[in-house]
Scaffold this motif. Structure first.
Motif, short mmCIF file in Angstrom:
data_model
loop_
_atom_site.label_atom_id
_atom_site.label_comp_id
_atom_site.label_asym_id
_atom_site.label_seq_id
_atom_site.Cartn_x
_atom_site.Cartn_y
_atom_site.Cartn_z
N ALA A 419 34.84 37.60 36.25
CA ALA A 419 35.35 37.06 34.99
C ALA A 419 34.76 37.81 33.80
N GLY A 420 33.45 38.05 33.83
CA GLY A 420 32.82 38.77 32.73
C GLY A 420 33.35 40.17 32.57
N GLY A 421 33.53 40.88 33.70
CA GLY A 421 34.05 42.24 33.64
C GLY A 421 35.49 42.29 33.17
N PHE A 422 36.31 41.36 33.65
CA PHE A 422 37.73 41.34 33.26
C PHE A 422 37.89 41.00 31.78
N ILE A 423 37.16 39.98 31.32
CA ILE A 423 37.22 39.61 29.90
C ILE A 423 36.65 40.73 29.03
N GLY A 424 35.53 41.33 29.48
CA GLY A 424 34.94 42.43 28.72
C GLY A 424 35.88 43.61 28.61
#
Length: 466
Positions: A419-424
């Motif tokens: 989630a963090g990588g995709f949102i980032g």
């Protein structure tokens, strides 16, 4: 003896100044460095020392076309200026609670005199050999740089370490041998990195200042590791950087910047953290080559054949480095920092894969801020294929800790990281469509901000879930 070799011996002799450090006060050293700067500034061009300092151009080189500018004299003055600046900072900090230790300045001088002189000696020798065998080849070819940069690194570490020992012995400084060696390695890698970066700034100015300030920063942390650990981390990072260089994934500046990152991340955290970052570099290099001819034909391929430079390394990895340092300095927040670290690496990986794979999509991209159709390669343009690539790239980073048995809650790690990588990655696209499009951020600046954003997002998600 050939003139250039005599010139380099004279340059190295300037480093013997550090022998006097334990016996002369810092105020006198500051005054002496100022006198040297003034002396070199007003030195008559027909003086004997000027003839020794004069940098003779090689036959057929570009330097022969200049107006007889004495680059050797300028370089000597720049070195003296750098030493003066370091001594001035040290003297001014005496008025504050902070300190700029003399052993750090001595190490910086050793790296920028003994280290760079040895490197220039090797480089000049190789240039002469090339000139005799293949006189048509450019004298500035990068094949001359790698061996000399490695020599700079090795000689710099040895002489910086002994410079620290010299001051520690004569001044009775209460600093550990671990710290002296730690700083010698960090300072020498930094010096080799700045020497490898193509720039109009003279190496005799950039190398001592960069290595000195970097050593000062890490000295202030008070964190060090045994020399054996430091040496193994250095060798491991250099070998991996060399492989990336040989496979044309990275240039020389990227080799040393990645080595610096590797050493710091390994010693402040652990090897696995660097493996995560290494996974990003490998995936980025592989997917940069993916359909490269097609991307080049439509004008969307990475420049220089996809070879990464120090800008790519630092713009995508600074957040990871900061978090690794925080992990070593603030172990009480270790779990939160780990999740933030996973988020920043996942963002860098997802963004790279989204860019390299997404540009090959045959479907028309849309602008992330308006959701309207746009052209491929426009800042902020996204595709379904690119989004899937970002999701999968982030997922790979989330799965690695599970596969290596580094976590207890696999679902939490994979969820937070992905989630963090995709949102980032999508924050990166939003920044590209706004700040980059307005000229407020470069592509490297967007990557820099987005990777920090990815770390924050993953950290916040972790706090919300636990």
């Amino acid at each position: 003896m050939e003139h250039e070799y005599r010139r380099q011996l004279l340059h190295a002799a300037f480093g013997l100044l550090i022998v006097l450090f334990p016996f002369i006060g810092s105020e006198i050293l500051l005054l002496l460095s100022f006198i040297v700067v003034m002396g070199l500034t007003f030195l008559p061009e027909d003086s004997r020392i000027c003839k020794y300092l004069y940098k003779k151009p090689l036959p057929g080189s570009r330097e022969m076309l200049t107006d007889n500018i004495n680059d050797g004299l300028k370089s000597a003055k720049h070195l003296a200026v750098a030493v003066f600046v370091l001594m001035l900072i040290s003297s001014l900090l005496e008025l504050t609670p902070y300190r700029f230790p003399l052993y750090v300045i001595a190490a910086a001088i050793a790296i920028s005199t003994f280290g760079t002189s040895s490197a220039n000696f090797i480089r000049h020798r190789k240039k002469l050999q090339t000139l005799r065998v293949r006189p048509w080849r450019n004298n500035g070819h990068e094949s001359h740089l790698l061996p000399s940069s490695i020599v700079l690194l090795g000689v710099g570490i040895i002489t910086a370490y002994f410079a620290g020992l010299w001051l520690m012995y004569w001044q009775g400084i209460s600093v550990s041998l671990n710290m002296i060696f730690f700083l010698a390695v960090i300072g020498s890698i930094t010096g080799a990195l700045f020497e490898s970066i193509p720039s109009n700034i003279d190496n005799n100015l950039s190398v001592p200042l960069s290595s000195g300030m970097t050593m000062w920063l890490f000295n202030s942390f008070g964190y060090s590791v045994p020399p054996k650990t430091m040496f193994l981390a250095l060798v491991f990072s250099l070998v991996l950087g060399y492989l990336a260089y040989r496979t044309k994934i990275a240039d020389l500046s990227a080799l040393f910047s990645a080595s610096l990152l590797g050493v710091l991340i390994i010693v402040f955290s652990e090897l696995f953290w660097f493996i995560l970052l290494l996974t990003f570099f490998i995936l980025g290099g592989v997917f940069t080559k993916y359909k490269y001819r097609y991307k080049k034909s439509i004008g969307l391929a990475q420049s220089k054949g996809g070879v990464r430079s120090y800008e790519n390394v630092f713009s995508n990895s600074t957040a990871a480095l900061v978090l690794a340092l925080c992990y070593g300095i603030y172990p009480q927040h270790a779990e939160l920092i780990i999740f933030a670290y996973l988020g920043t690496v996942a963002t860098a990986t997802g963004d790279t894969l989204a860019s390299e794979v997404g540009t090959t999509a045959h479907a028309q991209p849309i602008m992330i801020t308006t959701l309207k159709p746009t052209h491929a390669g426009v800042d902020g343009a996204v595709t379904v294929l690119g989004e899937i690539a970002a999701l999968l790239g982030s997922l790979v980073i989330g799965l690695l800790p599970v596969l290596f048995g580094k976590v207890d809650d696999a679902f939490l790690v994979v969820t937070v990281t992905t989630a963090g990588g995709f949102i980032g990655t999508n924050i990166d696209s939003i920044l590209g469509a706004t700040l980059q499009k307005q000229g407020l951020l470069s592509n490297s600046g967007v990557n820099f901000v987005a990777t920090f954003a990815g770390a924050i997002v993953s950290g916040v998600i972790y706090l919300l879930l636990v």
